[in-house]
Design a protein around this motif. Sequence first.
Motif, mmCIF file in Angstrom:
data_model
loop_
_atom_site.group_PDB
_atom_site.id
_atom_site.type_symbol
_atom_site.label_atom_id
_atom_site.label_comp_id
_atom_site.label_asym_id
_atom_site.label_seq_id
_atom_site.Cartn_x
_atom_site.Cartn_y
_atom_site.Cartn_z
ATOM 1 N N ALA A 1 0.820 -1.068 0.031
ATOM 2 C CA ALA A 1 0.073 -0.014 -0.017
ATOM 3 C C ALA A 1 0.817 1.285 -0.043
ATOM 4 N N LEU A 2 0.496 2.318 -0.671
ATOM 5 C CA LEU A 2 1.143 3.582 -0.735
ATOM 6 C C LEU A 2 1.387 4.084 0.755
ATOM 7 N N ASP A 3 0.329 3.742 1.556
ATOM 8 C CA ASP A 3 0.382 4.331 2.907
ATOM 9 C C ASP A 3 1.465 3.627 3.628
ATOM 10 N N GLN A 4 2.120 2.818 3.130
ATOM 11 C CA GLN A 4 3.291 2.172 3.894
ATOM 12 C C GLN A 4 4.875 3.065 3.367
ATOM 13 N N LEU A 5 4.579 4.059 2.561
ATOM 14 C CA LEU A 5 5.690 4.798 2.101
ATOM 15 C C LEU A 5 5.842 6.077 3.187
ATOM 16 N N ALA A 6 7.046 6.452 3.512
ATOM 17 C CA ALA A 6 7.483 7.386 4.410
ATOM 18 C C ALA A 6 7.099 8.801 3.792
ATOM 19 N N GLY A 7 6.239 9.589 4.453
ATOM 20 C CA GLY A 7 5.875 10.910 4.044
ATOM 21 C C GLY A 7 4.975 10.985 2.947
ATOM 22 N N PRO A 8 4.971 12.271 2.418
ATOM 23 C CA PRO A 8 3.860 12.414 1.201
ATOM 24 C C PRO A 8 4.350 11.519 -0.137
ATOM 25 N N VAL A 9 3.442 11.403 -0.889
ATOM 26 C CA VAL A 9 3.700 10.988 -2.190
ATOM 27 C C VAL A 9 2.909 11.504 -3.368
ATOM 28 N N ILE A 10 3.552 11.569 -4.547
ATOM 29 C CA ILE A 10 3.040 12.215 -5.603
ATOM 30 C C ILE A 10 3.424 11.416 -6.850
ATOM 31 N N PHE A 11 2.696 11.484 -8.337
ATOM 32 C CA PHE A 11 3.079 10.779 -9.393
ATOM 33 C C PHE A 11 3.401 11.554 -10.465
ATOM 34 N N ARG A 12 4.317 11.158 -11.305
ATOM 35 C CA ARG A 12 4.951 12.000 -12.136
ATOM 36 C C ARG A 12 5.236 11.274 -13.457
ATOM 37 N N GLY A 13 4.674 11.644 -14.473
ATOM 38 C CA GLY A 13 4.767 11.168 -15.790
ATOM 39 C C GLY A 13 6.143 11.510 -16.388
ATOM 40 N N ALA A 14 6.033 12.326 -17.423
ATOM 41 C CA ALA A 14 7.277 12.929 -18.170
ATOM 42 C C ALA A 14 7.929 14.052 -17.588
ATOM 43 N N GLY A 15 7.184 14.707 -16.697
ATOM 44 C CA GLY A 15 7.398 15.837 -16.022
ATOM 45 C C GLY A 15 7.526 17.257 -16.945
ATOM 46 N N ARG A 16 6.192 17.152 -17.785
ATOM 47 C CA ARG A 16 6.424 18.322 -18.759
ATOM 48 C C ARG A 16 5.279 19.392 -18.084
ATOM 49 N N SER A 17 4.597 18.935 -16.960
ATOM 50 C CA SER A 17 3.900 20.339 -16.369
ATOM 51 C C SER A 17 5.074 21.339 -16.150
ATOM 52 N N PHE A 18 4.443 22.739 -16.125
ATOM 53 C CA PHE A 18 5.301 23.803 -16.051
ATOM 54 C C PHE A 18 5.355 24.334 -14.614
ATOM 55 N N GLY A 19 4.379 23.799 -13.745
ATOM 56 C CA GLY A 19 4.328 24.480 -12.523
ATOM 57 C C GLY A 19 4.948 23.408 -11.512
ATOM 58 N N ASP A 20 4.344 23.149 -10.330
ATOM 59 C CA ASP A 20 4.612 22.470 -9.137
ATOM 60 C C ASP A 20 3.789 21.275 -8.850
ATOM 61 N N CYS A 21 3.079 20.619 -9.697
ATOM 62 C CA CYS A 21 2.072 19.762 -9.426
ATOM 63 C C CYS A 21 2.327 18.376 -9.829
ATOM 64 N N ALA A 22 3.711 18.318 -9.951
ATOM 65 C CA ALA A 22 4.255 16.774 -10.281
ATOM 66 C C ALA A 22 5.602 16.611 -9.655
ATOM 67 N N TYR A 23 5.588 17.223 -8.451
ATOM 68 C CA TYR A 23 6.536 16.870 -7.441
ATOM 69 C C TYR A 23 6.329 17.397 -6.237
ATOM 70 N N VAL A 24 6.950 16.594 -5.006
ATOM 71 C CA VAL A 24 6.836 16.895 -3.878
ATOM 72 C C VAL A 24 8.158 17.116 -2.869
ATOM 73 N N SER A 25 8.131 18.262 -2.317
ATOM 74 C CA SER A 25 9.501 18.385 -1.610
ATOM 75 C C SER A 25 9.569 17.523 -0.414
ATOM 76 N N ASN A 26 10.886 16.872 -0.274
ATOM 77 C CA ASN A 26 11.038 15.817 0.735
ATOM 78 C C ASN A 26 10.016 14.946 1.052
ATOM 79 N N GLY A 27 9.573 14.250 -0.077
ATOM 80 C CA GLY A 27 8.845 13.170 0.059
ATOM 81 C C GLY A 27 9.036 12.241 -1.145
ATOM 82 N N THR A 28 8.115 11.488 -1.652
ATOM 83 C CA THR A 28 8.353 10.406 -2.678
ATOM 84 C C THR A 28 7.775 10.690 -3.803
ATOM 85 N N THR A 29 8.347 10.832 -5.047
ATOM 86 C CA THR A 29 7.816 10.908 -6.298
ATOM 87 C C THR A 29 7.809 9.694 -7.110
#
Length: 433
Positions: free
Chosen positions: A31-59
């Motif tokens: 389960a994803l909730d077994q990962l430590a800290g927040p998590v987000i999902f990333r495809g090719a990373g072509r979004s211009f803003g900050d929607c596809a990464y999470v600082s000090n978490g798991t991408t």
Amino acid sequence: MADIQVPIASWSHLLPTRTRLVPYNRAMTAALDQLAGPVIFRGAGRSFGDCAYVSNGTTITSGELHGILDFDRSAGVIECASGTSLLALHLAVSGSGWAVPVYGGTRWATVGGAIGNDIHGKNHARRGSFGNHVLGLTLLTVDGSLVTASPDSHPDLFAATVGGIGLTGLITSARLRLVPAVSDTVRVRAVPFTRTAGLGRLLEQTDCGYQFGWLRHPCQQACGLHYRAEHVAVDRPRDRDPRRRGALRVNLATPVVLGSLDRLRHLAHRRLDRTMHVIDLNYWGDRFEFRSNLFGRRGFHEYQFTVAAEVFDEAVRTLGGMLAGAGLHSYFTVAKRLGGQRPPGLLSFPREGCTLSTQIPDGPGVLGVLRSFTEIVIDLGGRVYLAKDSCVTKNQLERMYPEIDRWRGIVERYDPKGLIQSDLARRLDLKPW
């Protein structure tokens, strides 16, 4: 499950943050909730803003999620893994008598990213957004379950996921409805327009398969080129794929350099009338990917808004005037018409009218100007595209997206601990629980 701690960058900025990158693989059963800290999902990373990464978490990146899973040629339905690029998807159906209905802005984007941002293209007036053609999707939720969502099965989760910027779970696969293809070739023409012509009126009154406007710098002059294209029954080979951008960043984003590029484009295309492959039309910008490097290490803000067609020209001039008044400049400014098809996502950006996107070098005063202009957009009944956002406040978001409370209610049921986060979600307090 291999992972590595690395600094991560958005497409428009180099960011002083680190994240734990974990590629998805089919053996990921915990389960994803077994990962430590927040998590987000990333495809090719072509979004211009900050929607596809999470600082000090798991991408979690696409990993093994690539390839076509099924193609029903008789019905025009294709199923693919979410990490499949849009280019691979287009090539898979080329010559089959079917076509992918929506292209978006770059061939490198993934199907999962296209759904999560509910992308739109130069043919939105006829075909709507990407989400309008999604028949169903499979989502990995925080408890490790794989849930199949569609307009008929788990419709609430489907509506929250399409345009939901990755905050409901990891899309692992999707079924898409294709459209009949005339050919892979389009005839493209460009017509110059001036301030008196009114780009909003041109976009609204022109009926063609694909259209967009390119505005010359500075955009408050509201002049440039109006491109329009239709499919034609001839064969045109596709150009070679452009190279990926390099790592070197040199700050050449000045009115002299980029203004000169605008003038050269205007001179080269003012009498444009030629045929080309439809992929080359829709992904025209990919051959100029080096332009992102022209802004140097500080990067730029990609700002995109939409308002009703009748107030679009005035909004463009207002934005240009506000930028000029603050000593700022905008480049690579593109406008498109958005049709009246209702998108399926609660946070989907497209709504009937016209939309403009522009790139503004980062520097003092940029965020203040963009936030002030966003107030004008709200007063005009418009909204800003979250996939590219770097400036919107929580209050502004809630006034632009009236379905936000309903979206939150659905998402909280599937992510009660608020584990799935991104820097955008934190900045806008999208998950206040």
